[in-house]
Design an enzyme around this catalytic site. Structure first.
Site, PDB file in Angstrom:
ATOM      1  N   GLU A 102       0.851  -1.196   0.000  1.00 50.82           N
ATOM      2  CA  GLU A 102       0.000   0.000   0.000  1.00 50.82           C
ATOM      3  C   GLU A 102       0.883   1.240   0.000  1.00 50.82           C
ATOM      4  OE1 GLU A 102      -2.862  -0.213   3.166  1.00 50.82           O
ATOM      5  OE2 GLU A 102      -4.153  -1.535   1.999  1.00 50.82           O
ATOM      6  N   HIS A 212      -9.354  10.203   2.684  1.00 49.41           N
ATOM      7  CA  HIS A 212      -8.948   9.141   1.756  1.00 49.41           C
ATOM      8  C   HIS A 212      -9.155   9.682   0.348  1.00 49.41           C
ATOM      9  CE1 HIS A 212      -8.611   5.370  -0.326  1.00 49.41           C
ATOM     10  NE2 HIS A 212      -8.220   4.789   0.799  1.00 49.41           N
ATOM     11  N   ARG A 257      -1.381   9.820   1.232  1.00 46.02           N
ATOM     12  CA  ARG A 257      -2.808  10.109   1.082  1.00 46.02           C
ATOM     13  C   ARG A 257      -3.134  11.593   1.021  1.00 46.02           C
ATOM     14  NH1 ARG A 257      -5.744   5.647   4.979  1.00 46.02           N
ATOM     15  NH2 ARG A 257      -5.484   3.979   3.476  1.00 46.02           N
ATOM     16  N   HIS A 313     -11.832  10.143   6.362  1.00 43.02           N
ATOM     17  CA  HIS A 313     -11.634   8.694   6.461  1.00 43.02           C
ATOM     18  C   HIS A 313     -11.193   8.244   7.851  1.00 43.02           C
ATOM     19  CE1 HIS A 313     -10.704   4.718   5.106  1.00 43.02           C
ATOM     20  NE2 HIS A 313      -9.407   4.844   5.285  1.00 43.02           N
ATOM     21  N   ARG A 348      -1.566   9.319   8.818  1.00 37.63           N
ATOM     22  CA  ARG A 348      -1.524   7.881   9.139  1.00 37.63           C
ATOM     23  C   ARG A 348      -1.042   7.070   7.943  1.00 37.63           C
ATOM     24  NH1 ARG A 348      -5.686   3.481   8.638  1.00 37.63           N
ATOM     25  NH2 ARG A 348      -6.529   4.899   7.084  1.00 37.63           N
TER      26      ARG A 348
HETATM   27  P1  FAD Z   1     -14.867   1.189  15.181  1.00 28.74           P
HETATM   28  O1  FAD Z   1     -14.669  -0.032  14.370  1.00 28.74           O
HETATM   29  O2  FAD Z   1     -15.241   2.433  14.471  1.00 28.74           O
HETATM   30  O3  FAD Z   1     -15.987   0.814  16.254  1.00 28.74           O
HETATM   31  C1  FAD Z   1     -16.547   1.758  17.113  1.00 28.74           C
HETATM   32  C2  FAD Z   1     -17.630   1.088  17.933  1.00 28.74           C
HETATM   33  O4  FAD Z   1     -18.065   1.952  18.965  1.00 28.74           O
HETATM   34  C3  FAD Z   1     -18.873   0.715  17.139  1.00 28.74           C
HETATM   35  O5  FAD Z   1     -19.262  -0.567  17.540  1.00 28.74           O
HETATM   36  C4  FAD Z   1     -19.913   1.743  17.594  1.00 28.74           C
HETATM   37  O6  FAD Z   1     -21.220   1.237  17.509  1.00 28.74           O
HETATM   38  C5  FAD Z   1     -19.485   1.956  19.047  1.00 28.74           C
HETATM   39  N1  FAD Z   1     -19.865   3.233  19.665  1.00 28.74           N
HETATM   40  C6  FAD Z   1     -19.590   4.497  19.267  1.00 28.74           C
HETATM   41  N2  FAD Z   1     -20.094   5.392  20.137  1.00 28.74           N
HETATM   42  C7  FAD Z   1     -20.694   4.689  21.121  1.00 28.74           C
HETATM   43  C8  FAD Z   1     -21.405   5.051  22.305  1.00 28.74           C
HETATM   44  N3  FAD Z   1     -21.599   6.323  22.662  1.00 28.74           N
HETATM   45  N4  FAD Z   1     -21.910   4.061  23.065  1.00 28.74           N
HETATM   46  C9  FAD Z   1     -21.741   2.750  22.730  1.00 28.74           C
HETATM   47  N5  FAD Z   1     -21.072   2.357  21.618  1.00 28.74           N
HETATM   48  C10 FAD Z   1     -20.560   3.313  20.839  1.00 28.74           C
HETATM   49  N6  FAD Z   1      -7.608   0.741   8.711  1.00 28.74           N
HETATM   50  C11 FAD Z   1      -6.608  -0.120   8.448  1.00 28.74           C
HETATM   51  O7  FAD Z   1      -5.672  -0.248   9.236  1.00 28.74           O
HETATM   52  N7  FAD Z   1      -6.625  -0.876   7.307  1.00 28.74           N
HETATM   53  C12 FAD Z   1      -7.629  -0.791   6.390  1.00 28.74           C
HETATM   54  O8  FAD Z   1      -7.623  -1.493   5.395  1.00 28.74           O
HETATM   55  C13 FAD Z   1      -8.693   0.130   6.645  1.00 28.74           C
HETATM   56  N8  FAD Z   1      -9.706   0.282   5.763  1.00 28.74           N
HETATM   57  C14 FAD Z   1     -10.749   1.101   6.077  1.00 28.74           C
HETATM   58  C15 FAD Z   1     -11.827   1.192   5.196  1.00 28.74           C
HETATM   59  C16 FAD Z   1     -12.931   1.971   5.518  1.00 28.74           C
HETATM   60  C17 FAD Z   1     -14.099   2.059   4.561  1.00 28.74           C
HETATM   61  C18 FAD Z   1     -12.951   2.689   6.745  1.00 28.74           C
HETATM   62  C19 FAD Z   1     -14.123   3.533   7.107  1.00 28.74           C
HETATM   63  C20 FAD Z   1     -11.857   2.628   7.604  1.00 28.74           C
HETATM   64  C21 FAD Z   1     -10.760   1.832   7.293  1.00 28.74           C
HETATM   65  N9  FAD Z   1      -9.666   1.736   8.155  1.00 28.74           N
HETATM   66  C22 FAD Z   1      -8.647   0.870   7.859  1.00 28.74           C
HETATM   67  C23 FAD Z   1      -9.680   2.381   9.475  1.00 28.74           C
HETATM   68  C24 FAD Z   1     -10.079   1.321  10.515  1.00 28.74           C
HETATM   69  O9  FAD Z   1     -11.126   0.549   9.982  1.00 28.74           O
HETATM   70  C25 FAD Z   1     -10.512   1.934  11.829  1.00 28.74           C
HETATM   71  O10 FAD Z   1      -9.558   2.831  12.289  1.00 28.74           O
HETATM   72  C26 FAD Z   1     -10.712   0.851  12.876  1.00 28.74           C
HETATM   73  O11 FAD Z   1     -11.594  -0.142  12.386  1.00 28.74           O
HETATM   74  C27 FAD Z   1     -11.256   1.436  14.151  1.00 28.74           C
HETATM   75  O12 FAD Z   1     -11.631   0.385  14.983  1.00 28.74           O
HETATM   76  P2  FAD Z   1     -12.261   0.704  16.395  1.00 28.74           P
HETATM   77  O13 FAD Z   1     -12.596  -0.610  16.999  1.00 28.74           O
HETATM   78  O14 FAD Z   1     -11.393   1.630  17.125  1.00 28.74           O
HETATM   79  O15 FAD Z   1     -13.606   1.530  16.079  1.00 28.74           O
END
Ligand code: FAD
Length: 481
Positions: A102, A212, A257, A313, A348
């Site tokens: 990437e 992104h 990016r 993103h 990032r």
């Molecule tokens: P999230 O997966 O965003 O989960 C947050 C959780 O918190 C959810 O379950 C939500 O319901 C819950 N929540 C929020 N507020 C509250 C509240 N007040 N009360 C209770 N629950 C709550 N990163 C990479 O490293 N590689 C990739 O290939 C990549 N591709 C991506 C593609 C896309 C389309 C996107 C959008 C992002 C991508 N990213 C990628 C970034 C990466 O996906 C995220 O940074 C990562 O998944 C974040 O994980 P997380 O568990 O911290 O949060």
């Protein structure tokens, strides 16, 4: 009981790892299959190839981070990456055999499962969590309870009130849904950062929001065209048929990016349209089944030119924590995208965010019993913020439009000042989602105005250069009582 807020990859991996170490855990989440994790496509960076090393991975991370990476965090996450991948495999998750390349990476090191890594991994972790008997409740946490700088519990919109939490782990994801064009799902409105800030925690780096370069919107459906498409040969052309990316950066479509996002944005400002050409990719249908399926749904094929725009993103800023996830409030952890560890600096490196979420989640049992240290704040200024007393209610769509117009890819001091004065009239002290969204937007605009330079994902048209003498520092905010 340890309460984990959020069921993305950070929250689920922490819950599983803690449960396997015999800690009692409960997960509270707005939406079980919500958050960015489920949508993430490309994969997870880890230097497992024989021609690679954590040092090389660290060098690439620091180069993209544009002078603001926390070197201790970078060393930690790039080293721990190898064990995180091993742990997932030990738990039973299968990656595809090849590693992908990437943008910004000097080696093939992206571990993936087809082009839907996040969906496969989230479903796998959910299944494992259920098998382990972890209690996952759908509800929204709307305020934290903190006494004497120690977290005690929280309240939810569903009427739950907890006063005796051993620890609370925020795994609530970021705030990149707060822009009209975005790759993020509706869940990511910055709730967790607002909860922590309102409870007195220090938040930082909010001005750094990564756009992104290649989001496509077809028939109203937003879809991220992952970086690996370009890594595997896809090119960008404008409606004059020019492959314009090399005009802006020597690496062309594999430029960092922020550079590529601004390049595409600039083409639009020049009145052109921008498309991705997928034809150069070998075995496209096998390598990118979900992109192929998206195109098919909209009556397109890989032979069509796909329109692209940049979209918000990833939020680099968040609740300031150390590598263990400890915030400035005792017992309150933040992990994954809601956290700000300094790993990403001002920009990032692709596939480092799932890595950060996983390492923090998986390693949680190693840290949860340790003496509380909290984050080091010596790399920046902590500013006490008194919230303005506005009373206007503002819908989420209006916030997203304002942010896109005034707090987007290219920023300017006058426009930021105007945006701040608009938010000063808004009711920022509420606990609804929209009030949290307005608060995070207000703080992001404030930080963006203060950072009178361009660095990484933050670009100021009125200050187009990087200014290390004044701004190689973080901007931290804490709420004034
Ligand atoms: P999230 O997966 O965003 O989960 C947050 C959780 O918190 C959810 O379950 C939500 O319901 C819950 N929540 C929020 N507020 C509250 C509240 N007040 N009360 C209770 N629950 C709550 N990163 C990479 O490293 N590689 C990739 O290939 C990549 N591709 C991506 C593609 C896309 C389309 C996107 C959008 C992002 C991508 N990213 C990628 C970034 C990466 O996906 C995220 O940074 C990562 O998944 C974040 O994980 P997380 O568990 O911290 O949060």
């Amino acid at each position: 009981m340890i309460y984990i807020i959020g069921s993305g990859i950070a929250g689920l991996s922490a819950a599983i790892s803690l449960k396997m170490s015999n800690y009692p855990v409960t997960v509270i989440t707005k939406r079980v299959q919500g958050g960015s994790s489920y949508e993430s496509r490309g994969g997870i960076a880890a230097a497992t190839a024989p021609n690679d090393s954590p040092e090389l991975h660290a060098q690439d991370t620091i180069a993209v981070g544009d002078g603001l990476c926390d070197v201790k965090s970078v060393d930690y996450f790039t080293r721990e990456a190898l064990e995180a991948i091993e742990t997932l495999e030990k738990w039973g998750f299968e990656f595809d055999k090849d590693l992908r390349l990437e943008a910004g990476h000097s080696r093939r090191r992206v571990h993936h499962r087809m082009d839907s890594t996040g969906m496969f991994l989230t479903n796998f972790l959910l299944k494992l969590a259920t098998k382990l008997g972890i209690n996952i409740v759908e509800d929204r946490v709307m305020a934290l309870k903190v006494r004497g700088n120690v977290v005690k519990g929280f309240i939810t919109t569903g009427g739950v009130s907890i006063d005796d939490a051993d620890s609370v782990i925020l795994a609530t994801g970021g705030y990149a849904y707060l822009w009209s064009y975005t790759s993020n799902p509706r869940d990511n409105t910055g709730d967790g950062v607002a909860l922590a800030f309102r409870a007195g925690a220090v938040v930082g780096d909010l001005e750094f929001v990564q756009f992104h370069p290649t989001v496509t919107v077809i028939d109203g459906e937003s879809f991220l065209l992952t970086e690996t498409l370009r890594g595997e040969g896809a090119v960008l052309i404008n409606d004059k048929g020019e492959r314009f990316a090399f005009k802006y950066h020597e690496k062309g479509e594999l430029a960092p990016r922020d550079v590529l996002s601004r390049a595409i944005y600039n083409e639009y400002r020049l009145g052109r349209r921008v498309y991705m050409d997928l034809k150069p990719i070998d075995n496209f249908e096998i390598k990118f089944p979900s992109v192929n399926e998206f195109l098919r749904r909209h009556g397109l094929t890989r032979n069509d030119l796909i329109p692209v725009v940049p979209g918000a993103h990833y939020s680099i800023g968040g609740v300031r924590v150390n590598i263990r996830g400890e915030s400035t409030i005792r017992g309150l952890y933040a992990i994954g995208e809601v956290a700000n560890t300094g790993l990403h600096g001002a920009n990032r490196l692709a596939s480092n965010s799932l890595l950060e979420a996983l390492v923090m989640g998986i390693n949680m049992p190693l840290h949860i019993g340790e003496d509380w240290e909290g984050p080091d704040l010596n790399d920046g200024e902590v500013l006490n913020v008194k919230l303005p007393s506005g009373s206007r209610e503002m819908g989420l769509e209006e916030i997203r439009r304002l942010n896109w117009d005034y707090l987007g890819i290219i920023r300017d001091g006058d426009e930021l000042s105007r945006l701040i004065s608009i938010y000063e009239d808004v009711y920022l002290t509420g606990i609804d989602e929209w009030s949290n969204a307005a608060l995070i937007s207000y703080l992001t605009a404030k930080a963006a105005l203060m950072r009178k330079e361009s660095r990484g994902s933050h670009y100021r048209a009125d200050y187009p250069s990087r200014d290390d003498a004044r701004f190689r520092r973080r901007i931290y905010f804490r709420m004034m009582d």
